[in-house]
Write a protein that holds these residues in place. Structure first.
Motif, PDB file in Angstrom:
ATOM      1  N   LYS A 380       0.832  -1.206   0.000  1.00 18.44           N
ATOM      2  CA  LYS A 380       0.000   0.000   0.000  1.00 18.44           C
ATOM      3  C   LYS A 380       0.865   1.254   0.000  1.00 18.44           C
ATOM      4  O   LYS A 380       1.846   1.345   0.743  1.00 18.44           O
ATOM      5  CB  LYS A 380      -0.911   0.027   1.232  1.00 18.44           C
ATOM      6  N   ASN A 381       0.498   2.227  -0.832  1.00 14.66           N
ATOM      7  CA  ASN A 381       1.089   3.551  -0.773  1.00 14.66           C
ATOM      8  C   ASN A 381       0.604   4.215   0.510  1.00 14.66           C
ATOM      9  O   ASN A 381      -0.604   4.191   0.804  1.00 14.66           O
ATOM     10  CB  ASN A 381       0.644   4.362  -2.002  1.00 14.66           C
ATOM     11  N   ILE A 382       1.523   4.761   1.319  1.00 20.24           N
ATOM     12  CA  ILE A 382       1.106   5.315   2.615  1.00 20.24           C
ATOM     13  C   ILE A 382       0.333   6.621   2.473  1.00 20.24           C
ATOM     14  O   ILE A 382      -0.213   7.123   3.447  1.00 20.24           O
ATOM     15  CB  ILE A 382       2.291   5.520   3.570  1.00 20.24           C
ATOM     16  N   GLY A 383       0.271   7.165   1.246  1.00 20.33           N
ATOM     17  CA  GLY A 383      -0.664   8.249   1.006  1.00 20.33           C
ATOM     18  C   GLY A 383      -0.069   9.625   0.808  1.00 20.33           C
ATOM     19  O   GLY A 383       1.073   9.914   1.161  1.00 20.33           O
ATOM     20  N   TYR A 384      -0.891  10.459   0.222  1.00 15.33           N
ATOM     21  CA  TYR A 384      -0.615  11.878   0.000  1.00 15.33           C
ATOM     22  C   TYR A 384      -1.224  12.657   1.170  1.00 15.33           C
ATOM     23  O   TYR A 384      -2.288  12.283   1.675  1.00 15.33           O
ATOM     24  CB  TYR A 384      -1.267  12.306  -1.322  1.00 15.33           C
ATOM     25  N   PRO A 385      -0.599  13.714   1.675  1.00 14.54           N
ATOM     26  CA  PRO A 385       0.602  14.379   1.158  1.00 14.54           C
ATOM     27  C   PRO A 385       1.913  13.989   1.845  1.00 14.54           C
ATOM     28  O   PRO A 385       2.864  14.761   1.775  1.00 14.54           O
ATOM     29  CB  PRO A 385       0.275  15.845   1.399  1.00 14.54           C
ATOM     30  N   ILE A 386       1.944  12.822   2.528  1.00 12.67           N
ATOM     31  CA  ILE A 386       3.247  12.354   3.004  1.00 12.67           C
ATOM     32  C   ILE A 386       4.123  12.052   1.793  1.00 12.67           C
ATOM     33  O   ILE A 386       5.263  12.500   1.693  1.00 12.67           O
ATOM     34  CB  ILE A 386       3.085  11.116   3.904  1.00 12.67           C
ATOM     35  N   ASN A 387       3.588  11.282   0.863  1.00 13.68           N
ATOM     36  CA  ASN A 387       4.253  11.114  -0.421  1.00 13.68           C
ATOM     37  C   ASN A 387       3.957  12.311  -1.308  1.00 13.68           C
ATOM     38  O   ASN A 387       2.848  12.850  -1.301  1.00 13.68           O
ATOM     39  CB  ASN A 387       3.790   9.822  -1.102  1.00 13.68           C
ATOM     40  N   THR A 388       4.953  12.717  -2.069  1.00 14.75           N
ATOM     41  CA  THR A 388       4.874  13.910  -2.904  1.00 14.75           C
ATOM     42  C   THR A 388       5.362  13.568  -4.314  1.00 14.75           C
ATOM     43  O   THR A 388       5.828  12.448  -4.555  1.00 14.75           O
ATOM     44  CB  THR A 388       5.762  15.028  -2.328  1.00 14.75           C
ATOM     45  N   PRO A 389       5.292  14.517  -5.260  1.00 18.94           N
ATOM     46  CA  PRO A 389       5.857  14.256  -6.579  1.00 18.94           C
ATOM     47  C   PRO A 389       7.380  14.120  -6.575  1.00 18.94           C
ATOM     48  O   PRO A 389       7.963  13.665  -7.551  1.00 18.94           O
ATOM     49  CB  PRO A 389       5.436  15.487  -7.396  1.00 18.94           C
ATOM     50  N   PHE A 390       8.026  14.551  -5.487  1.00 19.27           N
ATOM     51  CA  PHE A 390       9.471  14.400  -5.365  1.00 19.27           C
ATOM     52  C   PHE A 390       9.788  13.002  -4.838  1.00 19.27           C
ATOM     53  O   PHE A 390       8.900  12.221  -4.514  1.00 19.27           O
ATOM     54  CB  PHE A 390      10.039  15.458  -4.417  1.00 19.27           C
ATOM     55  N   ASP A 391      11.075  12.689  -4.715  1.00 13.00           N
ATOM     56  CA  ASP A 391      11.481  11.403  -4.152  1.00 13.00           C
ATOM     57  C   ASP A 391      11.270  11.415  -2.642  1.00 13.00           C
ATOM     58  O   ASP A 391      11.750  12.326  -1.955  1.00 13.00           O
ATOM     59  CB  ASP A 391      12.955  11.129  -4.451  1.00 13.00           C
ATOM     60  N   ASP A 392      10.572  10.417  -2.139  1.00 14.34           N
ATOM     61  CA  ASP A 392      10.297  10.294  -0.705  1.00 14.34           C
ATOM     62  C   ASP A 392      10.883   8.980  -0.201  1.00 14.34           C
ATOM     63  O   ASP A 392      10.482   7.900  -0.645  1.00 14.34           O
ATOM     64  CB  ASP A 392       8.794  10.352  -0.441  1.00 14.34           C
ATOM     65  N   LEU A 393      11.831   9.102   0.717  1.00 15.15           N
ATOM     66  CA  LEU A 393      12.503   7.935   1.279  1.00 15.15           C
ATOM     67  C   LEU A 393      12.701   8.143   2.778  1.00 15.15           C
ATOM     68  O   LEU A 393      12.345   9.179   3.334  1.00 15.15           O
ATOM     69  CB  LEU A 393      13.871   7.705   0.623  1.00 15.15           C
ATOM     70  N   PHE A 394      13.290   7.140   3.434  1.00 17.11           N
ATOM     71  CA  PHE A 394      13.717   7.253   4.831  1.00 17.11           C
ATOM     72  C   PHE A 394      12.547   7.555   5.764  1.00 17.11           C
ATOM     73  O   PHE A 394      12.475   8.615   6.373  1.00 17.11           O
ATOM     74  CB  PHE A 394      14.821   8.300   4.973  1.00 17.11           C
ATOM     75  N   TYR A 395      11.644   6.634   5.846  1.00 16.01           N
ATOM     76  CA  TYR A 395      10.460   6.745   6.688  1.00 16.01           C
ATOM     77  C   TYR A 395      10.715   5.926   7.949  1.00 16.01           C
ATOM     78  O   TYR A 395      10.859   4.710   7.890  1.00 16.01           O
ATOM     79  CB  TYR A 395       9.268   6.211   5.911  1.00 16.01           C
ATOM     80  N   ALA A 396      10.817   6.597   9.093  1.00 17.71           N
ATOM     81  CA  ALA A 396      11.187   5.922  10.336  1.00 17.71           C
ATOM     82  C   ALA A 396      10.069   6.073  11.363  1.00 17.71           C
ATOM     83  O   ALA A 396      10.082   7.005  12.171  1.00 17.71           O
ATOM     84  CB  ALA A 396      12.491   6.496  10.887  1.00 17.71           C
ATOM     85  N   PRO A 397       9.069   5.186  11.367  1.00 19.74           N
ATOM     86  CA  PRO A 397       7.966   5.296  12.331  1.00 19.74           C
ATOM     87  C   PRO A 397       8.368   4.791  13.712  1.00 19.74           C
ATOM     88  O   PRO A 397       9.314   4.008  13.858  1.00 19.74           O
ATOM     89  CB  PRO A 397       6.881   4.400  11.725  1.00 19.74           C
ATOM     90  N   THR A 398       7.636   5.237  14.716  1.00 17.10           N
ATOM     91  CA  THR A 398       7.844   4.760  16.076  1.00 17.10           C
ATOM     92  C   THR A 398       7.147   3.418  16.254  1.00 17.10           C
ATOM     93  O   THR A 398       6.467   2.914  15.360  1.00 17.10           O
ATOM     94  CB  THR A 398       7.283   5.765  17.090  1.00 17.10           C
ATOM     95  N   LEU A 399       7.303   2.840  17.422  1.00 15.63           N
ATOM     96  CA  LEU A 399       6.763   1.523  17.707  1.00 15.63           C
ATOM     97  C   LEU A 399       5.268   1.426  17.442  1.00 15.63           C
ATOM     98  O   LEU A 399       4.789   0.472  16.833  1.00 15.63           O
ATOM     99  CB  LEU A 399       7.059   1.155  19.165  1.00 15.63           C
ATOM    100  N   ASP A 400       4.498   2.425  17.878  1.00 19.91           N
ATOM    101  CA  ASP A 400       3.046   2.389  17.694  1.00 19.91           C
ATOM    102  C   ASP A 400       2.612   2.978  16.355  1.00 19.91           C
ATOM    103  O   ASP A 400       1.419   3.091  16.081  1.00 19.91           O
ATOM    104  CB  ASP A 400       2.340   3.113  18.830  1.00 19.91           C
ATOM    105  N   GLU A 401       3.580   3.379  15.526  1.00 15.95           N
ATOM    106  CA  GLU A 401       3.334   3.931  14.194  1.00 15.95           C
ATOM    107  C   GLU A 401       2.527   5.232  14.233  1.00 15.95           C
ATOM    108  O   GLU A 401       1.997   5.674  13.218  1.00 15.95           O
ATOM    109  CB  GLU A 401       2.635   2.911  13.298  1.00 15.95           C
ATOM    110  N   GLN A 402       2.449   5.859  15.385  1.00 13.71           N
ATOM    111  CA  GLN A 402       1.716   7.115  15.520  1.00 13.71           C
ATOM    112  C   GLN A 402       2.589   8.329  15.231  1.00 13.71           C
ATOM    113  O   GLN A 402       2.084   9.429  15.051  1.00 13.71           O
ATOM    114  CB  GLN A 402       1.128   7.247  16.929  1.00 13.71           C
ATOM    115  N   ARG A 403       3.901   8.139  15.212  1.00 13.82           N
ATOM    116  CA  ARG A 403       4.823   9.230  14.954  1.00 13.82           C
ATOM    117  C   ARG A 403       5.883   8.751  13.961  1.00 13.82           C
ATOM    118  O   ARG A 403       6.220   7.567  13.935  1.00 13.82           O
ATOM    119  CB  ARG A 403       5.486   9.696  16.258  1.00 13.82           C
ATOM    120  N   VAL A 404       6.384   9.696  13.191  1.00 14.11           N
ATOM    121  CA  VAL A 404       7.351   9.345  12.158  1.00 14.11           C
ATOM    122  C   VAL A 404       8.414  10.434  12.069  1.00 14.11           C
ATOM    123  O   VAL A 404       8.095  11.628  12.102  1.00 14.11           O
ATOM    124  CB  VAL A 404       6.668   9.205  10.776  1.00 14.11           C
ATOM    125  N   TYR A 405       9.665  10.015  11.962  1.00 13.07           N
ATOM    126  CA  TYR A 405      10.760  10.928  11.649  1.00 13.07           C
ATOM    127  C   TYR A 405      10.997  10.822  10.145  1.00 13.07           C
ATOM    128  O   TYR A 405      11.122   9.720   9.601  1.00 13.07           O
ATOM    129  CB  TYR A 405      12.002  10.556  12.450  1.00 13.07           C
TER     130      TYR A 405
END
Length: 528
Positions: A380-405
């Motif tokens: 699954k694509n995690i969605g817009y606008p987290i994903n953008t027309p630019f290159d999106d990489l390095f997604y580091a979620p926390t344990l509960d997936e409620q926060r992301v660096y």
């Protein structure tokens, strides 16, 4: 690891300057040199001056538009210039490479400016006008058309979240990217090409990338500092073990890059050690992520035998401690395009990765896939606008997936790509707890060979098998709260220890830097 946030340029052919016998030829050649090493701002400064001196020159207008496509804050100017170029270079001129390129670049510029419908019109018209013999160009235009269609669909169901720039103590006017955090979120490491006294400047004018860190103190991230392990080569963060003691680093030597590790011991990071074969090869190995127990590594590589470009692989340790056979994750994840930056969630059944394929809205998008019955399914694509027309990489979620660096190029940034903190609304259904502790041998040394088996007291189901860190004897495991457990610790030469414990209700991983610690354990020697 540079140019990871920019849409990769398509060159149907290299535009020749042999016919451009004009006084600005030297300037354009210099700008091309900067473009070749991805120093877009330097190249753009040359075209800024050329446009002032030759505002009506068709070739200068075209080349400036091409350059501005990749230059920070230049997209509106890029569109204006390329709209002129498609008039200056009509498709009726069958020998004009610039005619094809100008339209392709204009479509990209519209796409990067979120004008997806306009980009589609340009691409569809171009598709009907490109000579049939240009198969490669037709294939790439068709790919851009798919990106536009995907973007239009993703925009219809935007993801709700709050995004916060991590501020000037972390971000600079240069690029910051590739954030990694430990499980308890009190240690952040990332990559930057900022200029410092220690930074080595390349001939291109671009600084090498190096690794920086920040610690969470008094409810904020303190001013970032370079780590001791930086070398005179390009170094970039690509992963961190959940306990924060093993750092994964990408280091390139010329055209090829490999994966290295550094161990945190005695309050400092140790020397870089190159991971052995079969992980590193003569090909590029670029990103990696450890499982919770450190015994399996997910990584990306462009080695032969894949599905195309970079693929994602996994490898596990054998009982003797050596790495076993490398396994390609298969066509469910890997495509004929590039896949990169795998992140295996500490629970082990969720994998985040970036891909140019699947349902990307342009360049690399971030995707999520779940492990069911030993098979990765439902990408699954995690969605817009987290994903953008630019290159999106390095997604580091926390344990509960409620926060992301997360790293991104946005209008509110300090320059280049910045680090951001994403928070999702509502409670996550995973009421999990980080449980930690320390286990030592009789003499006080870490019990590095201990095997810790955790079972639920309710039905005796096994939650997992864990190993303490060889650096300090610390163990970490992730289990549901408000339940009782039995922990069995076994190691040669010591008596097996069985300990019951309960994780209270309300101790779920709901905020940064919370770990439910058990009392330290000292094993007793088995004198039989």
């Amino acid at each position: 690891m540079k140019n990871i946030f920019l849409l990769s340029v398509l060159l149907f052919t290299v535009s020749s300057l042999s016919a451009q016998l004009k006084e600005y030829k030297k300037d354009i050649l210099q700008a091309n040199d900067y473009l070749a090493v991805e120093n877009y701002n330097k190249a753009a400064s040359i075209y800024d001056e050329l446009l002032k001196e030759y505002p009506d020159d068709e070739f200068v207008i075209f080349k400036a538009g091409e350059c501005y496509l990749f230059s920070e804050g230049k997209i509106e100017e890029c569109i204006e210039l390329l709209e002129k170029s498609i008039v200056n270079y009509p498709m009726e001129d069958k020998n004009s490479i610039e005619a094809i390129e100008a339209r392709y670049y204009l479509g990209q510029a519209y796409h990067l400016n979120y004008r997806f419908e306009d980009a589609l019109k340009v691409y569809n018209k171009l598709l009907n006008e490109i000579p049939e013999k240009r198969d490669d160009a037709i294939e790439k235009v068709n790919r851009e058309i798919e990106y536009c269609k995907n973007a239009i669909e993703l925009q219809k169901t935007p993801v709700e979240f709050k995004i916060t720039n991590m501020g000037p103590l972390i971000n600079t006017e240069y690029d910051e990217h590739s954030p990694v955090v430990n499980l308890v979120e009190d240690l952040l490491l990332f990559t930057s090409n900022r200029q410092t006294v220690e930074t080595v400047k390349m001939a291109s004018g671009i600084s090498d990338e190096n690794v920086y860190y920040s610690k969470w103190r008094d409810k904020q991230w303190i001013t970032s500092q370079p780590v001791d392990l930086n070398t005179r080569k390009n170094n970039a963060t690509i992963g961190l073990s959940p306990d924060g003691t093993t750092l994964l680093i990408y280091q390139n030597a010329g055209a090829v890059g490999n994966i290295y590790t550094s161990q945190f011991k005695n309050d400092k990071w140790g020397e870089l050690e190159k991971l052995p074969s079969p992980i590193n090869t003569i090909s590029n190995e670029t990103h990696a992520s450890f499982t919770m127990d450190g015994n399996t590594l997910y990584f990306s590589s462009d080695r032969a035998g894949g599905y195309g470009g970079k693929d994602i692989y996994k490898v596990s340790k054998l009982p003797n401690g050596e790495w076993g056979k490398v396994i390609n994750l298969g066509p469910e994840i890997n495509t004929e395009l590039d896949e990169a930056s795998p992140y295996i969630h500490p629970k082990g059944d969720i994998l985040y990765f970036s891909s140019e394929g699947h349902k990307s809205m342009g360049g690399f998008d971030i995707f999520k896939v779940t492990l069911k019955d030993d098979k990765w399914t439902d990408v699954k694509n995690i969605g817009y606008p987290i994903n953008t027309p630019f290159d999106d990489l390095f997604y580091a979620p926390t344990l509960d997936e409620q926060r992301v660096y997360y790293a991104s190029k946005r209008d509110d940034g300090y320059g280049g790509s910045d680090l951001y903190f994403i928070e999702f609304p509502g409670d996550h259904p995973n009421a999990l707890t980080v449980v930690g502790g320390f286990v030592f041998e009789t003499d006080g040394d870490p019990a590095i060979d201990a095997k810790i088996t955790v079972r639920s007291k309710k039905d005796n189901t096994m939650e997992g098998v864990y190993r303490p860190s060889p650096n300090n004897g610390k163990y970490i495991f992730i289990i549901p709260s408000d339940q009782s457990y039995t922990m069995e610790i076994e190691t040669d030469g010591y008596k097996t220890l069985i300990k019951d414990f309960k994780v209270p209700a309300g101790k779920s991983f709901a905020r940064r830097k919370f770990t439910y610690y058990l009392d330290p354990i000292v094993l007793k020697e088995d004198k039989k």
